[in-house]
Design an enzyme around this catalytic site. Structure first.
Site, PDB file in Angstrom:
ATOM      1  N   SER A 208      13.346   2.313  -6.540  1.00  0.00           N
ATOM      2  CA  SER A 208      13.132   1.095  -6.047  1.00  0.00           C
ATOM      3  C   SER A 208      13.161  -0.137  -6.946  1.00  0.00           C
ATOM      4  O   SER A 208      12.478  -0.144  -8.037  1.00  0.00           O
ATOM      5  CB  SER A 208      11.793   1.008  -5.390  1.00  0.00           C
ATOM      6  OG  SER A 208      11.308  -0.217  -4.794  1.00  0.00           O
ATOM      7  N   CYS A 335      -7.114   1.425   3.879  1.00  0.00           N
ATOM      8  CA  CYS A 335      -7.875   0.971   5.051  1.00  0.00           C
ATOM      9  C   CYS A 335      -7.021   1.135   6.226  1.00  0.00           C
ATOM     10  O   CYS A 335      -5.989   0.503   6.490  1.00  0.00           O
ATOM     11  CB  CYS A 335      -7.785  -0.795   4.794  1.00  0.00           C
ATOM     12  SG  CYS A 335      -8.839  -1.413   5.711  1.00  0.00           S
TER      13      CYS A 335
HETATM   14  C1  LIG Z   1       6.308   1.872  -4.220  1.00  0.00           C
HETATM   15  C2  LIG Z   1       6.311   3.168  -3.945  1.00  0.00           C
HETATM   16  C3  LIG Z   1       7.152   3.744  -2.713  1.00  0.00           C
HETATM   17  C4  LIG Z   1       7.928   2.701  -1.760  1.00  0.00           C
HETATM   18  O1  LIG Z   1       8.859   1.982  -2.502  1.00  0.00           O
HETATM   19  P1  LIG Z   1       9.130   0.759  -1.568  1.00  0.00           P
HETATM   20  O2  LIG Z   1      10.670   0.286  -2.482  1.00  0.00           O
HETATM   21  O3  LIG Z   1       8.285  -0.294  -1.641  1.00  0.00           O
HETATM   22  O4  LIG Z   1       9.752   0.951  -0.217  1.00  0.00           O
HETATM   23  C5  LIG Z   1       7.517   4.952  -2.512  1.00  0.00           C
HETATM   24  N1  LIG Z   1       7.053   5.810  -3.325  1.00  0.00           N
HETATM   25  C6  LIG Z   1       6.406   5.572  -4.641  1.00  0.00           C
HETATM   26  C7  LIG Z   1       6.028   6.608  -5.379  1.00  0.00           C
HETATM   27  C8  LIG Z   1       6.012   4.238  -4.779  1.00  0.00           C
HETATM   28  O5  LIG Z   1       5.465   3.861  -6.014  1.00  0.00           O
END
Ligand SMILES: *Cc1c(COP(=O)(O)O)cnc(C)c1O
Length: 397
Positions: A208, A335
């Site tokens: 991401s 939450c």
């Molecule tokens: C942040 C995160 C996600 C989600 O990623 P996005 O790009 O915000 O959808 C998935 N898996 C892990 C391990 C994360 O830290």
């Protein structure tokens, strides 16, 4: 806009976009309106070229060919595509009693757990591996659960709450030997730690942008070149972009930003990781020296350099965050419908509920300094002491 002058220690939730990343993105928001799927004019060509350059940059960081990178809206989408796409392509059709077996772990992010749970409602058997007290998902655990009808193993490379590193490469090897597809949610790993998909036995890998100093709303799924659309079914149909794996007009500026962010990460990770590890150790040692009853979750495991999950006896994470107002961090709790529930990750590691609810996740980043860490130690230690003084009254004793 005015921002709080808090110290930001929530890099596992999101990171600031690098200046160089924003600069690279800007022309594609303003001067170049081209749609990379439309190559009838120069604007379209320029957009397409920018996307292909970013594909090279993301691929280079992973040791993968550009052609294996599919752009998505982030890791949530990448995980959904990897898991649901594999299940619908490799599993038995709807209506069959046993559609196929999937192995994942109890400590995954919701973006893996939720698609796995919905597949389980749709007739797939899903095994959720439970870690030991160290939090590590081991290759042996996967090996013991493999079945003749296992179609996919999805185990994250490193955990977002504790930073605990799973035996991802060993699990990949077990899967390769068994000819089972292996997906890893590498959102917290890729960009910070070395990946080399020339040798790493990974078939599908999610990452991401906003976890690696790029923009929000963009990410990628690495799809090993042997995987075709008949092995991984597209989950959103439309224009047939991204080799048929992911339809929709590409987020050109976001993709350019992701590419740039990956190039920077590739260049700095070797220096950055030890620096962050030293700061994290300073934080953990500092708090443990000032306070009794501090527990480092996952301390017995290999961990990411920047993430620290700390439980403080006789406190409450949500309350601590309200008292330690100068530090922006996360409480390890969810939450849901008004009730605060302990983290599923800590619960799976056997952390008792009261301690799981007394947890902060502090995650450091590129701009964190030793002075920030020293301030956080003082500030959090004081907050813990103040809260503990009230503990009998708050029922936290
Ligand atoms: C942040 C995160 C996600 C989600 O990623 P996005 O790009 O915000 O959808 C998935 N898996 C892990 C391990 C994360 O830290």
């Amino acid at each position: 806009m005015e921002f709080e002058s808090q110290i930001y220690m929530d890099h596992a939730a999101s990171t600031p976009c690098e200046g160089r990343v924003v600069e690279a993105m800007l022309p594609y928001l303003t001067q170049c309106p081209g749609n990379p799927s439309n190559r009838n004019h120069r604007f379209g060509w320029q957009a397409a070229q920018a996307v292909e350059r970013a594909r090279e940059q993301v691929g280079a960081m992973l040791g993968a060919d550009a052609g294996t990178i599919v752009f998505t809206s982030g890791s949530t989408e990448s995980n959904n595509l990897a898991i649901k796409g594999s299940a619908s392509a490799l599993g038995k059709p709807i209506g069959e009693a046993r559609r196929g077996h999937i192995i994942t772990s109890a400590t995954e992010h919701k973006a893996v757990l939720d698609p796995c749970q919905s597949l389980s409602r749709e007739g797939f058997d899903v095994t959720f591996l439970e870690p030991g007290a160290d939090g590590v998902i081991k290759a042996e655990m996967v090996k013991n659960e493999l079945r003749h009808d296992t179609i996919l193993v999805s185990v994250m490379w490193a955990n977002n709450e504790t930073g605990v590193i799973n035996e991802a490469l060993e699990i990949g090897e077990v899967c390769r030997e068994a000819c089972v597809s292996f997906h890893t949610d590498a959102t917290q790993w890729a960009g910070k730690m070395r990946v080399d998909l020339r040798t790493d036995p990974v078939v599908l890998l999610s990452l991401s942008g906003h976890k690696i100093y790029g923009p929000k709303g963009v990410g990628a799924l690495y799809i090993r070149d042997c995987v075709q659309t008949r092995d991984l079914r597209c989950q959103n149909e439309g224009g047939g972009q991204e080799r048929g794996f992911r339809a929709g007009t590409l987020n050109v500026a976001g993709i350019v930003g992701l590419g740039e962010a990956c190039e920077i990460c590739q260049n700095v990770m070797e220096d950055e990781a030890p620096k962050l590890e030293a700061l994290r150790d300073r934080l953990e040692k500092g708090l443990s020296a000032k306070l009794d009853g501090v527990h480092v979750n996952g301390a017995d495991a290999r961990r990411l350099p920047h993430t620290s999950s700390l439980s403080f006896d006789h406190t409450d994470g949500e309350a601590l965050m309200m008292v330690a107002t100068d530090i922006a961090c996360s409480a390890a709790s969810a939450c849901s419908s008004m009730a605060i529930t302990p983290s599923h990750v800590l619960t799976a590691m056997g952390v008792p509920e009261d301690l799981a609810l007394a947890t902060l996740r502090l995650s450091l980043g590129r701009s964190t300094t030793a002075a920030d860490v020293d301030y956080a130690i003082e500030h959090i230690a004081t907050a813990v002491k103040n809260l503990r003084a009230l503990a009998p009254m708050l029922g936290l004793a």
